[in-house]
Structures are given as structure tokens and as C-alpha cells.
Write an enzyme that holds these catalytic residues in place. Structure first.
Site, mmCIF file in Angstrom:
data_model
loop_
_atom_site.group_PDB
_atom_site.id
_atom_site.type_symbol
_atom_site.label_atom_id
_atom_site.label_comp_id
_atom_site.label_asym_id
_atom_site.label_seq_id
_atom_site.Cartn_x
_atom_site.Cartn_y
_atom_site.Cartn_z
ATOM 1 N N ASP A 58 41.859 46.622 46.051
ATOM 2 C CA ASP A 58 43.202 47.194 46.067
ATOM 3 C C ASP A 58 44.053 46.527 47.141
ATOM 4 O OD1 ASP A 58 45.151 49.336 45.264
ATOM 5 O OD2 ASP A 58 44.840 49.957 47.339
ATOM 6 N N SER A 127 39.975 50.207 38.021
ATOM 7 C CA SER A 127 39.128 50.194 39.219
ATOM 8 C C SER A 127 38.127 49.045 39.169
ATOM 9 C CB SER A 127 38.386 51.525 39.355
ATOM 10 O OG SER A 127 39.291 52.588 39.581
ATOM 11 N N GLU A 130 39.899 45.796 40.034
ATOM 12 C CA GLU A 130 40.065 45.661 41.484
ATOM 13 C C GLU A 130 38.751 45.229 42.135
ATOM 14 O OE1 GLU A 130 43.430 48.853 42.836
ATOM 15 O OE2 GLU A 130 41.553 49.677 42.082
#
Length: 239
Positions: A58, A127, A130
Site C-alpha cells: 500500500d 489486497s 498490493e
């Protein structure tokens, strides 16, 4: 791609090797265990999953995309650059990039997530994207992540500019519901979980007391945008 369940494992794993994924990504991992960790969802309940890598990814992607936009759109002020970045650095944006390399076909998820089509969920897919980029960063550095992201953005978006990239779905939905139903959508927080540095919010969207969508995000605003996007698609299909 068909997936199978190993007799000795509670999670679903792809049939093929990761070679095709690495080719689509444009990077071959030296440590395949790092790649496997990046693709492992916490639902597998294994010692190593992709949550820590997601945290790092992130931060890495926020920097890489911010710098890319800074150099590409020299004429934009801080406000416009922030809108552009927010549209890419989001569950919706990362899901779009993940699907450009068919990342969903390689995720390791629990059998229950597989049954509920978890590998297609934006919260899980974004997710994993990332985490994957964090893995590239740890092995090959920032320059390699920058190169990969430039290629993926070019593949996923026909045009990379403010008009075509940024969309305020909440505003668009409100304008549509006011015109069609003379009401505005309402949003309700269903669930909030996680530590302060890694919160996840689940929101529900209602139109005339009817639930139209639910979505998760790293902020209430992001989850609301995802809800609005889903509701817009449903209303368009109903026409």
C-alpha cells in the site's frame, strides 16, 4: 482456469505453476515462497499470509503512482493529482490492475471463500495485488515496481487522464436517483474491524429503504464509492 483442493490442505490452489502469471507481470520471482505468500489469503489460516506484504505494498504503490502522476500531469494542481491517485490507489483501481494479469486465477483462498467466489472480491483481489507489488519491491526495488505499474496502467486504461480515470460514483448515483426516484441514497456502516493502522469498513447503500449494495474499503469513503458503483451498474442493467 480450474482450481482444485489438495487432499492435505484446507485451501484452494491453482492447477498450473506461476509461470504464466510472472510472464503477464513482467517479473520472475527469485524466491517463489515470497510469491506464494503474496498470493495467500488469511482465510487459509497458514503461518504466512499476505497481510504484512499488503501493508508494505500500500505504501509502495502510493509513492510509485504519486510520482508517476506528478511527472505525467505537470499541469495539474494538488487537488486534481489527489483525485487521480485516489481513483487508482483504491480497491476498485487495484482490482482493475489485478485482473489485467488474471491475478484472481492464482490466489490461494480457503474452500469457503472459493465457494463464495472470494477470489473475485475486490477486497481480496486488491489486497493480493498490493502484496504482489510489495514482493517485487523487496526483491527488485522501486524502479522495477515503477516499470511494472507503468505497463499495467497502459494495459488497463485506454486513457490515463482526469476525465477518463476519475469518477465520483456517489455524485453520479445521487444525480441519477434524484432524477428517477426523487430521493438520494443513504449509507450505513455495517462493520468496522482491524487495528487503527489497518482498518476495514463495510458499508451498505439504500435507495428508498431497499439495500442495493454492500462493499468493503480501507475507509468509509472508499467503501461508499464501491457501493455507489455497484448500485449504478444495477440501475443501468434494470433500464
Amino acid at each position: 482456469m480450474k482450481n482444485k483442493r489438495s487432499q492435505n490442505s484446507p485451501y484452494i490452489t491453482p492447477n498450473s505453476s506461476y509461470t504464466t502469471l510472472e510472464k503477464a507481470l513482467g517479473y520472475s520471482f527469485k524466491d517463489k515462497r515470497l510469491l506464494e505468500q503474496a498470493l495467500t489469503h488469511k482465510s487459509c489460516k497458514l503461518a504466512l499470509n499476505n497481510e504484512r506484504l499488503e501493508f508494505l505494498g500500500d505504501a509502495v504503490l502510493g509513492l510509485v503512482i504519486g510520482e508517476l502522476l506528478y511527472h505525467k500531469f505537470y499541469q495539474y494542481d494538488e487537488g486534481k493529482l489527489s483525485k487521480l491517485r485516489a481513483s487508482i490507489v483504491s480497491a476498485h483501481g487495484f482490482t482493475k490492475l489485478a485482473k489485467a494479469i488474471a491475478l484472481q486465477d492464482y490466489l490461494r483462498v480457503s474452500s469457503s471463500e472459493e465457494i463464495s467466489n472470494g477470489r473475485e472480491k475486490p477486497s481480496i483481489l486488491s489486497s493480493a495485488f498490493e502484496a504482489l507489488m510489495a514482493g517485487v519491491y523487496l526483491e527488485a526495488g522501486l524502479a522495477k515496481v515503477q516499470k511494472i505499474m507503468q505497463n499495467l496502467l497502459n494495459r488497463a486504461y485506454k486513457r490515463l487522464d482526469l476525465e477518463h480515470l476519475f469518477m465520483d460514483y456517489k455524485t453520479a448515483l445521487q444525480e441519477l436517483t434524484q432524477a428517477q426516484f426523487c430521493v438520494i441514497p443513504t449509507y450505513q456502516l455495517l462493520k468496522e474491524k482491524g487495528p487503527d493502522h489497518h482498518k476495514e469498513f463495510e458499508m451498505a447503500l439504500y435507495i428508498q429503504d431497499k439495500m442495493y449494495a454492500t462493499a468493503k474499503g480501507k475507509s468509509k469513503k472508499e467503501a461508499e464509492q464501491q457501493c455507489a458503483y455497484q448500485a449504478l451498474q444495477k440501475l443501468k442493467e434494470a433500464k
